[in-house]
Design a protein around this motif. Structure first.
Motif, PDB file in Angstrom:
ATOM      1  N   ILE A 153      69.644  85.426  72.094  1.00 36.60           N
ATOM      2  CA  ILE A 153      69.441  84.765  70.553  1.00 36.60           C
ATOM      3  C   ILE A 153      69.749  85.285  69.333  1.00 36.60           C
ATOM      4  O   ILE A 153      69.890  86.751  69.574  1.00 36.60           O
ATOM      5  CB  ILE A 153      67.946  84.916  70.018  1.00 36.60           C
ATOM      6  CG1 ILE A 153      67.226  83.963  71.693  1.00 36.60           C
ATOM      7  CG2 ILE A 153      67.408  84.121  69.005  1.00 36.60           C
ATOM      8  CD1 ILE A 153      66.011  84.661  72.129  1.00 36.60           C
ATOM      9  N   VAL A 154      70.762  84.325  69.123  1.00 32.16           N
ATOM     10  CA  VAL A 154      71.327  85.143  66.803  1.00 32.16           C
ATOM     11  C   VAL A 154      70.840  84.781  66.233  1.00 32.16           C
ATOM     12  O   VAL A 154      70.254  83.401  65.893  1.00 32.16           O
ATOM     13  CB  VAL A 154      72.643  84.945  67.326  1.00 32.16           C
ATOM     14  CG1 VAL A 154      73.353  85.496  66.313  1.00 32.16           C
ATOM     15  CG2 VAL A 154      73.396  85.966  68.540  1.00 32.16           C
ATOM     16  N   LEU A 157      71.478  80.355  71.968  1.00 33.79           N
ATOM     17  CA  LEU A 157      70.502  80.564  70.920  1.00 33.79           C
ATOM     18  C   LEU A 157      70.536  81.136  69.694  1.00 33.79           C
ATOM     19  O   LEU A 157      70.292  82.291  69.283  1.00 33.79           O
ATOM     20  CB  LEU A 157      68.776  80.099  70.308  1.00 33.79           C
ATOM     21  CG  LEU A 157      67.841  79.325  69.607  1.00 33.79           C
ATOM     22  CD1 LEU A 157      68.532  78.146  69.373  1.00 33.79           C
ATOM     23  CD2 LEU A 157      67.057  79.327  69.497  1.00 33.79           C
ATOM     24  N   THR A 158      71.707  79.693  68.460  1.00 35.30           N
ATOM     25  CA  THR A 158      71.479  80.722  67.067  1.00 35.30           C
ATOM     26  C   THR A 158      70.980  80.153  65.677  1.00 35.30           C
ATOM     27  O   THR A 158      70.610  79.111  66.059  1.00 35.30           O
ATOM     28  CB  THR A 158      73.355  80.216  66.775  1.00 35.30           C
ATOM     29  OG1 THR A 158      74.298  81.144  67.888  1.00 35.30           O
ATOM     30  CG2 THR A 158      73.060  80.784  65.409  1.00 35.30           C
ATOM     31  N   ILE A 159      69.986  81.256  65.163  1.00 35.95           N
ATOM     32  CA  ILE A 159      69.382  81.120  64.102  1.00 35.95           C
ATOM     33  C   ILE A 159      69.978  81.240  63.239  1.00 35.95           C
ATOM     34  O   ILE A 159      70.431  81.623  62.868  1.00 35.95           O
ATOM     35  CB  ILE A 159      67.958  81.237  64.413  1.00 35.95           C
ATOM     36  CG1 ILE A 159      66.858  81.219  65.807  1.00 35.95           C
ATOM     37  CG2 ILE A 159      66.956  80.991  63.484  1.00 35.95           C
ATOM     38  CD1 ILE A 159      65.978  82.259  66.322  1.00 35.95           C
ATOM     39  N   VAL A 206      72.016  75.566  68.212  1.00 34.45           N
ATOM     40  CA  VAL A 206      72.207  75.943  67.228  1.00 34.45           C
ATOM     41  C   VAL A 206      70.635  75.256  66.343  1.00 34.45           C
ATOM     42  O   VAL A 206      70.025  73.996  66.385  1.00 34.45           O
ATOM     43  CB  VAL A 206      73.392  75.706  65.665  1.00 34.45           C
ATOM     44  CG1 VAL A 206      72.605  75.540  64.475  1.00 34.45           C
ATOM     45  CG2 VAL A 206      74.557  75.906  66.704  1.00 34.45           C
ATOM     46  N   HIS A 207      69.819  76.723  65.071  1.00 34.72           N
ATOM     47  CA  HIS A 207      68.383  75.894  64.692  1.00 34.72           C
ATOM     48  C   HIS A 207      68.320  76.216  63.446  1.00 34.72           C
ATOM     49  O   HIS A 207      69.372  77.611  63.196  1.00 34.72           O
ATOM     50  CB  HIS A 207      67.084  76.447  65.190  1.00 34.72           C
ATOM     51  CG  HIS A 207      66.069  76.228  64.518  1.00 34.72           C
ATOM     52  ND1 HIS A 207      65.476  74.533  64.161  1.00 34.72           N
ATOM     53  CD2 HIS A 207      65.395  76.852  63.875  1.00 34.72           C
ATOM     54  CE1 HIS A 207      64.420  75.007  63.911  1.00 34.72           C
ATOM     55  NE2 HIS A 207      63.861  76.110  63.594  1.00 34.72           N
ATOM     56  N   ARG A 208      68.493  75.119  62.666  1.00 33.41           N
ATOM     57  CA  ARG A 208      68.859  75.644  60.893  1.00 33.41           C
ATOM     58  C   ARG A 208      67.393  75.679  60.457  1.00 33.41           C
ATOM     59  O   ARG A 208      66.216  74.930  60.782  1.00 33.41           O
ATOM     60  CB  ARG A 208      69.009  74.772  60.597  1.00 33.41           C
ATOM     61  CG  ARG A 208      70.980  75.635  60.449  1.00 33.41           C
ATOM     62  CD  ARG A 208      71.495  73.943  59.407  1.00 33.41           C
ATOM     63  NE  ARG A 208      71.602  73.249  60.230  1.00 33.41           N
ATOM     64  CZ  ARG A 208      72.482  71.823  59.356  1.00 33.41           C
ATOM     65  NH1 ARG A 208      73.228  71.717  58.404  1.00 33.41           N
ATOM     66  NH2 ARG A 208      72.466  70.566  59.891  1.00 33.41           N
TER      67      ARG A 208
END
Length: 218
Positions: free
Chosen positions: A6-7, A122-124, A175-177
């Protein structure tokens, strides 16, 4: 057993480091063994990249940052994932796609340099008010020439992260913004935890039983 990668990404001062620490604590309470890390790493390569932005620019800095990333993966991230840990990394590929472009490096070259890096589960990407983020970064202490500008530079950085979020999603990255708005760090971390839980549930991933038992006993 394979862990999860997770980033957390976003402009300097938006609250990534605090959110990463709180998220790590919440995942630990869920029963995960968490490995928290950051980029640039705390190796000689990473410290050179972190504190050398006045000495290195353009292609040189882009190559230095990417070399640190490959070393980071080989020596720290992949071993932690192989041990079944949830790895939370403060900054990763999105930062390169934003900052190295601001440094005049072509996006295709950045992608080519990073073509063999691991894809996070997952990239947050955290965003927030640019003026507030820049003020926080200044209060904390600025070490990079990328973060010495005022609110206008902050707005440009935020816009770049919004664009990169779309770019990563089109490339197949989950991706989650999240706009932090007026939320405090605990509220931000609680919302991010729900996203991470959804990711883990979708992947059918559960924390190792021993860790879950230890967490319930603590």
């Amino acid at each position: 057993m394979t862990g999860r990668f997770i980033v957390l990404e976003g402009p300097s001062g938006v609250g990534k480091t605090t959110a990463a620490a709180l998220l790590a604590r919440l995942l630990t309470a869920d029963g995960w063994e968490v490995h928290q890390t950051k980029e640039p790493s705390h190796t000689v390569l990473g410290e050179t990249a972190r504190h050398g932005t006045d000495d290195y620019r353009g292609l040189t800095l882009a190559c230095l940052v990417t070399a640190d990333r490959y070393h980071h993966l080989e020596t720290e991230i992949r071993p932690a994932l192989a041990a079944g840990k949830a790895v939370i990394c403060d900054r990763y590929l999105a930062t390169s796609l934003v900052l190295q472009r601001l440094d005049g490096v072509d996006g295709d070259f950045i992608w080519a340099l990073n073509q063999h890096v691991d894809r996070p589960d997952l990239t947050i990407i955290l965003t927030g008010d640019p003026a507030r983020s820049r003020a926080r970064a200044a209060a904390r202490g600025i070490h990079s020439r990328f973060h010495r500008g005022g609110p206008e530079a902050g707005r440009q950085e935020r816009e770049r992260y919004d664009q990169v979020a779309v770019e990563l999603a089109k490339a197949g990255f989950p991706v989650h913004r999240h706009d932090v708005g007026e939320q405090n760090p605990e509220e931000v971390a609680a919302e991010l935890l729900q996203q991470v839980r959804e990711l883990l549930a979708t992947a059918g991933t559960q924390p190792p039983a021993g860790n879950a038992e230890r967490s319930s006993e603590s």
